[in-house]
Motif scaffolding. Structure first.
Motif, PDB file in Angstrom:
ATOM      1  N   GLY A 125     113.006  28.421  15.877  1.00 50.34           N
ATOM      2  CA  GLY A 125     111.512  27.800  15.796  1.00 50.34           C
ATOM      3  C   GLY A 125     110.992  26.800  16.989  1.00 50.34           C
ATOM      4  N   ASP A 126     111.965  26.766  18.177  1.00 56.74           N
ATOM      5  CA  ASP A 126     111.749  26.033  19.292  1.00 56.74           C
ATOM      6  C   ASP A 126     110.815  26.414  20.102  1.00 56.74           C
ATOM      7  N   TYR A 127     109.277  26.303  19.573  1.00 58.39           N
ATOM      8  CA  TYR A 127     108.445  26.715  20.551  1.00 58.39           C
ATOM      9  C   TYR A 127     107.875  25.661  21.731  1.00 58.39           C
ATOM     10  N   LYS A 128     108.585  24.549  21.606  1.00 61.97           N
ATOM     11  CA  LYS A 128     108.443  23.599  22.631  1.00 61.97           C
ATOM     12  C   LYS A 128     109.192  23.919  23.876  1.00 61.97           C
ATOM     13  N   ARG A 129     110.066  25.190  23.835  1.00 62.35           N
ATOM     14  CA  ARG A 129     110.666  25.667  24.881  1.00 62.35           C
ATOM     15  C   ARG A 129     109.637  25.825  26.159  1.00 62.35           C
ATOM     16  N   VAL A 130     108.554  26.266  25.750  1.00 57.43           N
ATOM     17  CA  VAL A 130     107.502  26.405  26.949  1.00 57.43           C
ATOM     18  C   VAL A 130     106.526  25.259  26.933  1.00 57.43           C
ATOM     19  N   SER A 131     106.971  24.230  27.044  1.00 59.32           N
ATOM     20  CA  SER A 131     106.114  22.933  26.957  1.00 59.32           C
ATOM     21  C   SER A 131     106.573  22.334  28.520  1.00 59.32           C
ATOM     22  N   GLN A 132     105.471  22.195  29.145  1.00 51.43           N
ATOM     23  CA  GLN A 132     105.650  21.818  30.417  1.00 51.43           C
ATOM     24  C   GLN A 132     105.909  20.181  30.515  1.00 51.43           C
ATOM     25  N   LYS A 133     105.909  19.436  29.617  1.00 51.36           N
ATOM     26  CA  LYS A 133     106.747  18.221  29.628  1.00 51.36           C
ATOM     27  C   LYS A 133     108.031  18.284  29.587  1.00 51.36           C
ATOM     28  N   LYS A 134     108.342  19.239  28.533  1.00 46.31           N
ATOM     29  CA  LYS A 134     109.718  19.495  28.202  1.00 46.31           C
ATOM     30  C   LYS A 134     110.557  20.040  29.335  1.00 46.31           C
ATOM     31  N   ASN A 135     110.039  21.278  29.631  1.00 47.98           N
ATOM     32  CA  ASN A 135     110.676  22.012  30.714  1.00 47.98           C
ATOM     33  C   ASN A 135     109.629  22.575  31.762  1.00 47.98           C
ATOM     34  N   PRO A 136     109.279  21.847  32.705  1.00 48.15           N
ATOM     35  CA  PRO A 136     108.307  21.860  33.714  1.00 48.15           C
ATOM     36  C   PRO A 136     108.787  23.688  34.318  1.00 48.15           C
ATOM     37  N   GLY A 137     107.506  24.188  34.496  1.00 49.02           N
ATOM     38  CA  GLY A 137     107.568  25.416  35.095  1.00 49.02           C
ATOM     39  C   GLY A 137     107.684  26.507  34.153  1.00 49.02           C
ATOM     40  N   TRP A 138     107.635  26.196  32.853  1.00 48.32           N
ATOM     41  CA  TRP A 138     107.882  27.235  31.860  1.00 48.32           C
ATOM     42  C   TRP A 138     106.599  27.484  30.854  1.00 48.32           C
ATOM     43  N   SER A 139     105.745  26.522  31.194  1.00 51.08           N
ATOM     44  CA  SER A 139     104.402  26.564  30.354  1.00 51.08           C
ATOM     45  C   SER A 139     103.506  27.773  30.867  1.00 51.08           C
ATOM     46  N   ARG A 140     102.570  28.183  29.715  1.00 52.78           N
ATOM     47  CA  ARG A 140     101.555  28.949  30.033  1.00 52.78           C
ATOM     48  C   ARG A 140     100.648  28.211  30.443  1.00 52.78           C
ATOM     49  N   LEU A 141      99.498  28.790  31.286  1.00 56.30           N
ATOM     50  CA  LEU A 141      98.581  28.240  32.055  1.00 56.30           C
ATOM     51  C   LEU A 141      97.276  28.672  31.345  1.00 56.30           C
ATOM     52  N   TYR A 142      96.175  27.769  31.525  1.00 53.23           N
ATOM     53  CA  TYR A 142      94.892  27.884  31.172  1.00 53.23           C
ATOM     54  C   TYR A 142      94.072  28.095  32.447  1.00 53.23           C
ATOM     55  N   ALA A 143      93.114  28.875  32.554  1.00 53.74           N
ATOM     56  CA  ALA A 143      92.201  28.903  33.737  1.00 53.74           C
ATOM     57  C   ALA A 143      90.854  29.275  33.510  1.00 53.74           C
ATOM     58  N   LYS A 144      90.075  28.902  34.374  1.00 55.17           N
ATOM     59  CA  LYS A 144      88.539  29.324  34.162  1.00 55.17           C
ATOM     60  C   LYS A 144      88.084  30.087  35.103  1.00 55.17           C
ATOM     61  N   VAL A 145      87.314  30.940  34.859  1.00 57.73           N
ATOM     62  CA  VAL A 145      86.865  32.150  35.755  1.00 57.73           C
ATOM     63  C   VAL A 145      85.827  31.827  36.712  1.00 57.73           C
ATOM     64  N   LEU A 146      86.103  32.012  37.899  1.00 55.98           N
ATOM     65  CA  LEU A 146      85.277  31.704  39.006  1.00 55.98           C
ATOM     66  C   LEU A 146      84.219  33.089  39.200  1.00 55.98           C
ATOM     67  N   ARG A 147      84.987  34.363  39.354  1.00 58.95           N
ATOM     68  CA  ARG A 147      84.303  35.411  39.516  1.00 58.95           C
ATOM     69  C   ARG A 147      84.632  36.707  38.595  1.00 58.95           C
ATOM     70  N   GLU A 148      83.702  37.280  37.811  1.00 59.99           N
ATOM     71  CA  GLU A 148      84.035  38.196  36.870  1.00 59.99           C
ATOM     72  C   GLU A 148      84.251  39.432  37.278  1.00 59.99           C
ATOM     73  N   GLY A 149      84.898  40.369  36.340  1.00 57.96           N
ATOM     74  CA  GLY A 149      85.353  41.744  36.868  1.00 57.96           C
ATOM     75  C   GLY A 149      86.011  42.247  35.609  1.00 57.96           C
ATOM     76  N   VAL A 150      86.520  43.438  36.057  1.00 55.27           N
ATOM     77  CA  VAL A 150      87.588  44.484  35.440  1.00 55.27           C
ATOM     78  C   VAL A 150      88.780  44.097  35.699  1.00 55.27           C
ATOM     79  N   VAL A 151      89.839  43.885  35.098  1.00 52.54           N
ATOM     80  CA  VAL A 151      91.147  44.034  35.475  1.00 52.54           C
ATOM     81  C   VAL A 151      91.840  45.046  34.670  1.00 52.54           C
ATOM     82  N   ARG A 152      93.094  45.574  35.171  1.00 54.28           N
ATOM     83  CA  ARG A 152      93.867  46.588  34.657  1.00 54.28           C
ATOM     84  C   ARG A 152      95.418  46.096  34.948  1.00 54.28           C
ATOM     85  N   PRO A 153      96.228  46.765  34.230  1.00 59.79           N
ATOM     86  CA  PRO A 153      97.573  46.623  34.390  1.00 59.79           C
ATOM     87  C   PRO A 153      98.086  47.257  35.947  1.00 59.79           C
ATOM     88  N   GLY A 154      98.752  46.342  36.604  1.00 57.42           N
ATOM     89  CA  GLY A 154      99.043  46.911  37.994  1.00 57.42           C
ATOM     90  C   GLY A 154      98.028  46.190  39.050  1.00 57.42           C
TER      91      GLY A 154
END
Length: 164
Positions: A125-154
């Motif tokens: 249950g160690d979900y804090k494994r991806v904590s930026q404070k506990k393990n810098p560089g392992w966190s997910r990131l939040y982003a805002k959208v500056l320009r909209e559009g369609v994305v596809r894998p690849g």
């Protein structure tokens, strides 16, 4: 292409969405709007979603390293909308802007705070494994959208502007 079948350039590995909660499931393409990914919903808007948290991003390479450690996490299971591959994840930070495919441009706003809803994907249950404070560089990131559009894998992902 590499021997794993991945493009040699940084790219969108997988696009993920859900009707609320985790895991998010893969889709073949998505419209990325300033409000987030079309068709995606967050269960708790106090902590997720909104203009500065329109997208959640994570690294496919980090997911694979977590799997090597014995965690059952997979692309999309921790709630990220875009699973990206080929980037130096630990160097990404708030203020950096990414170009995704031909249309979409985003700005990284913050590191995500690990959520206990993800405990099931982590050994013991160690979900804090991806904590930026506990393990810098392992966190997910939040982003805002500056320009909209369609994305596809690849779709190629490039750093359009890096903050100082």
């Amino acid at each position: 292409m590499t021997e794993t079948g991945r493009p040699l350039y940084p790219h969108v590995h997988q696009i993920n969405l859900s009707d609320g909660g985790v895991p998010k499931r893969p889709v073949l393409e998505a419209v990325i709007a300033t409000t987030g990914v079309a068709g995606d919903r967050q269960r708790n808007l106090k902590f997720h979603g909104g203009p500065d948290r329109a997208l959640c991003l994570f690294s496919q390479e980090l997911i694979e390293r977590l799997q090597d450690e014995g965690h059952s996490i997979e692309a999309g299971s921790s709630g990220e909308n875009l699973t990206l591959a080929g980037l130096e994840w630990e160097k990404l930070k708030p203020g950096d802007q990414l170009q995704i495919g031909p249309d979409v441009q985003i700005e990284i706003m913050n590191y995500t705070v690990p959520c206990d809803q993800n405990a099931r994907w982590f050994r013991d249950g160690d979900y804090k494994r991806v904590s930026q404070k506990k393990n810098p560089g392992w966190s997910r990131l939040y982003a805002k959208v500056l320009r909209e559009g369609v994305v596809r894998p690849g779709d190629e992902v490039t750093i359009a502007e890096q903050s100082k």
